[in-house]
Design an enzyme around this catalytic site. Structure first.
Site, PDB file in Angstrom:
ATOM      1  N   ARG A   1      -8.759  14.635  -7.305  1.00 30.69           N
ATOM      2  CA  ARG A   1      -8.665  16.085  -7.101  1.00 30.69           C
ATOM      3  C   ARG A   1      -9.111  16.834  -8.355  1.00 30.69           C
ATOM      4  NH1 ARG A   1      -3.050  18.526  -5.010  1.00 30.69           N
ATOM      5  NH2 ARG A   1      -2.468  18.181  -7.195  1.00 30.69           N
TER       6      ARG A   1
ATOM      7  N   LYS B   1      -7.820  23.430  -8.145  1.00 30.43           N
ATOM      8  CA  LYS B   1      -6.613  23.545  -8.981  1.00 30.43           C
ATOM      9  C   LYS B   1      -7.078  24.005 -10.358  1.00 30.43           C
ATOM     10  CE  LYS B   1      -2.249  21.120  -9.585  1.00 30.43           C
ATOM     11  NZ  LYS B   1      -1.374  22.253  -9.323  1.00 30.43           N
TER      12      LYS B   1
ATOM     13  N   GLU C   1       1.008  28.880   1.806  1.00 35.38           N
ATOM     14  CA  GLU C   1       1.785  27.916   1.016  1.00 35.38           C
ATOM     15  C   GLU C   1       2.725  28.701   0.110  1.00 35.38           C
ATOM     16  OE1 GLU C   1      -0.580  25.641  -1.792  1.00 35.38           O
ATOM     17  OE2 GLU C   1      -1.932  27.320  -2.140  1.00 35.38           O
TER      18      GLU C   1
HETATM   19  N1  PXG Z   1       0.286  24.359  -3.862  1.00 38.33           N
HETATM   20  C1  PXG Z   1       0.007  24.802  -5.092  1.00 38.33           C
HETATM   21  C2  PXG Z   1      -0.561  26.155  -5.271  1.00 38.33           C
HETATM   22  C3  PXG Z   1       0.254  23.982  -6.209  1.00 38.33           C
HETATM   23  O1  PXG Z   1      -0.051  24.413  -7.431  1.00 38.33           O
HETATM   24  C4  PXG Z   1       1.092  22.283  -4.696  1.00 38.33           C
HETATM   25  C5  PXG Z   1       0.804  23.136  -3.641  1.00 38.33           C
HETATM   26  C6  PXG Z   1       1.634  20.919  -4.395  1.00 38.33           C
HETATM   27  O2  PXG Z   1       0.650  19.933  -4.655  1.00 38.33           O
HETATM   28  P1  PXG Z   1       1.023  18.456  -5.099  1.00 38.33           P
HETATM   29  O3  PXG Z   1      -0.289  17.771  -5.212  1.00 38.33           O
HETATM   30  O4  PXG Z   1       1.760  18.551  -6.396  1.00 38.33           O
HETATM   31  O5  PXG Z   1       1.857  17.893  -4.009  1.00 38.33           O
HETATM   32  C7  PXG Z   1       0.816  22.705  -6.011  1.00 38.33           C
HETATM   33  C8  PXG Z   1       1.101  21.809  -7.174  1.00 38.33           C
HETATM   34  C9  PXG Z   1       5.315  23.019 -11.262  1.00 38.33           C
HETATM   35  C10 PXG Z   1       3.896  23.165 -10.890  1.00 38.33           C
HETATM   36  O6  PXG Z   1       5.569  22.890 -12.471  1.00 38.33           O
HETATM   37  C11 PXG Z   1       3.456  22.707  -9.679  1.00 38.33           C
HETATM   38  C12 PXG Z   1       2.123  22.843  -9.343  1.00 38.33           C
HETATM   39  C13 PXG Z   1       1.300  23.470 -10.211  1.00 38.33           C
HETATM   40  C14 PXG Z   1       1.746  23.938 -11.401  1.00 38.33           C
HETATM   41  C15 PXG Z   1       3.055  23.778 -11.769  1.00 38.33           C
HETATM   42  O7  PXG Z   1       6.161  23.053 -10.345  1.00 38.33           O
HETATM   43  N2  PXG Z   1       1.673  22.411  -8.190  1.00 38.33           N
END
Ligand code: PXG
Length: 299
Positions: A52, A151, A184
């Site tokens: 990713r 991301k 989301e």
């Molecule tokens: N949506 C968004 C916008 C994200 O940034 C997810 C979904 C979940 O994706 P994953 O691959 O982790 O299952 C994310 C991921 C935190 C933090 O500290 C989490 C994310 C980004 C930055 C900080 O909780 N997220």
């Protein structure tokens, strides 16, 4: 010993881990990142996170100055140096040092850094009681503008939503897309369950399709695979707030949160207002998966 941070092939104590004020990651949010976890010496879904990261960078025409294998080695070495078996890992690639103009061509080489640290978990009480979330006015970025599947270091859209949620006394925000469909949360994907949702009266798991404006979450994908293994019916479906309000269960998925129940949305009680059984069984199965799969390392 102070936490050691990897920057471009070297490790620095956290107090000395610095990057330039001319780095376009800082000046323009021009860069990409991943948040990854390790559980008991297993890096969970490392390949998926690296894939990713590389895809996000490819779309931004940002060349990562190392191979995926080299990044994997750098992550594991950073975990070892910091003696961490259970960790939160942040891998960041910025456009690099340039001048004050936007032109990315002025940035000769991308900057890569890796932070590994102890994970700060959501309090256990939130898993037991469930979250109360709120829909916020800031809509998710248009896929035609900044595609939410990238991301990138530009998280202002999510940060504004987070501020709005906190102003309403909630820790997480439900974000809709520009058409008003559920997209989301600020750092998590969203799922719902209808307990008699299938034609033969069995539970049905639903989540919005990615093209409506969401990150292709790695935890989301793991949950979809767990559901398939459990023979739990699953569909990607366009969802409205009305659908969520009338769900039997709602939960969020993300690397930090794993699987966290939601019991209230915009003041509406979800189901019976308590974390539900399907959410509980998916979380348990997810915990099992984190214990047995991943890239193994030792200290
Ligand atoms: N949506 C968004 C916008 C994200 O940034 C997810 C979904 C979940 O994706 P994953 O691959 O982790 O299952 C994310 C991921 C935190 C933090 O500290 C989490 C994310 C980004 C930055 C900080 O909780 N997220």
């Amino acid at each position: 010993m102070s936490l050691q941070i990897y920057i471009d092939g070297k490790w620095y104590p956290k107090e000395e881990a610095k990057i330039s004020v001319f780095d376009h990651g800082l000046l323009y949010g021009d860069g990409v990142f991943e948040g990854i976890r390790s559980y008991g010496g297993l890096v969970f879904k490392l390949q998926e996170h690296l894939d990713r990261l590389w895809e996000s960078a490819h779309t931004l025409m940002l060349e990562i100055p190392m191979t995926k294998k080299e990044m994997e080695k750098a992550i594991i070495e950073t975990l070892r140096i910091n003696q961490l078996l259970d960790a939160y890992i942040r891998a960041v690639v910025t456009r690099g040092v340039g001048d004050l103009g936007l032109d990315p061509a002025k940035c000769k080489k991308a900057t890569c850094f890796i932070i590994t640290d102890k994970i700060t978990l959501y309090p256990e009480s939130l898993y037991k009681k469930g979250l109360s979330i709120v829909t916020v006015p800031t809509v998710r970025n248009l896929p035609e503008a900044i595609n939410p599947s990238i991301k990138s270091l530009n998280y202002l859209n999510n940060i504004l939503a987070k501020i709005e949620a906190k102003n309403s006394g909630c820790v997480e925000a439900l974000m809709l897309n520009h058409q008003g469909y559920v997209a989301e949360c600020t750092g998590d994907n969203v799922f719902m369950i209808r307990k008699n949702g299938t034609a033969d009266g069995k539970p049905l798991l639903l989540t919005p399709p990615i093209y409506l404006g969401a990150l292709k979450g790695i935890t989301r994908q793991a949950i979809v695979e767990i559901a398939a293994a459990k023979k739990l019916a699953f569909q990607e479906r366009i969802l409205t707030r009305h659908d969520l309000f009338n769900a039997d269960e709602v939960f969020l998925t993300g690397t930090a949160a794993e699987v966290i129940p939601v019991v209230k949305i915009d003041g509406r009680k979800i189901g019976d207002g308590k974390p539900g059984p399907v959410t509980g069984s998916l979380l348990a199965a997810f915990h099992q998966l984190t214990k047995k799969s991943g890239v193994r390392y030792s200290l």
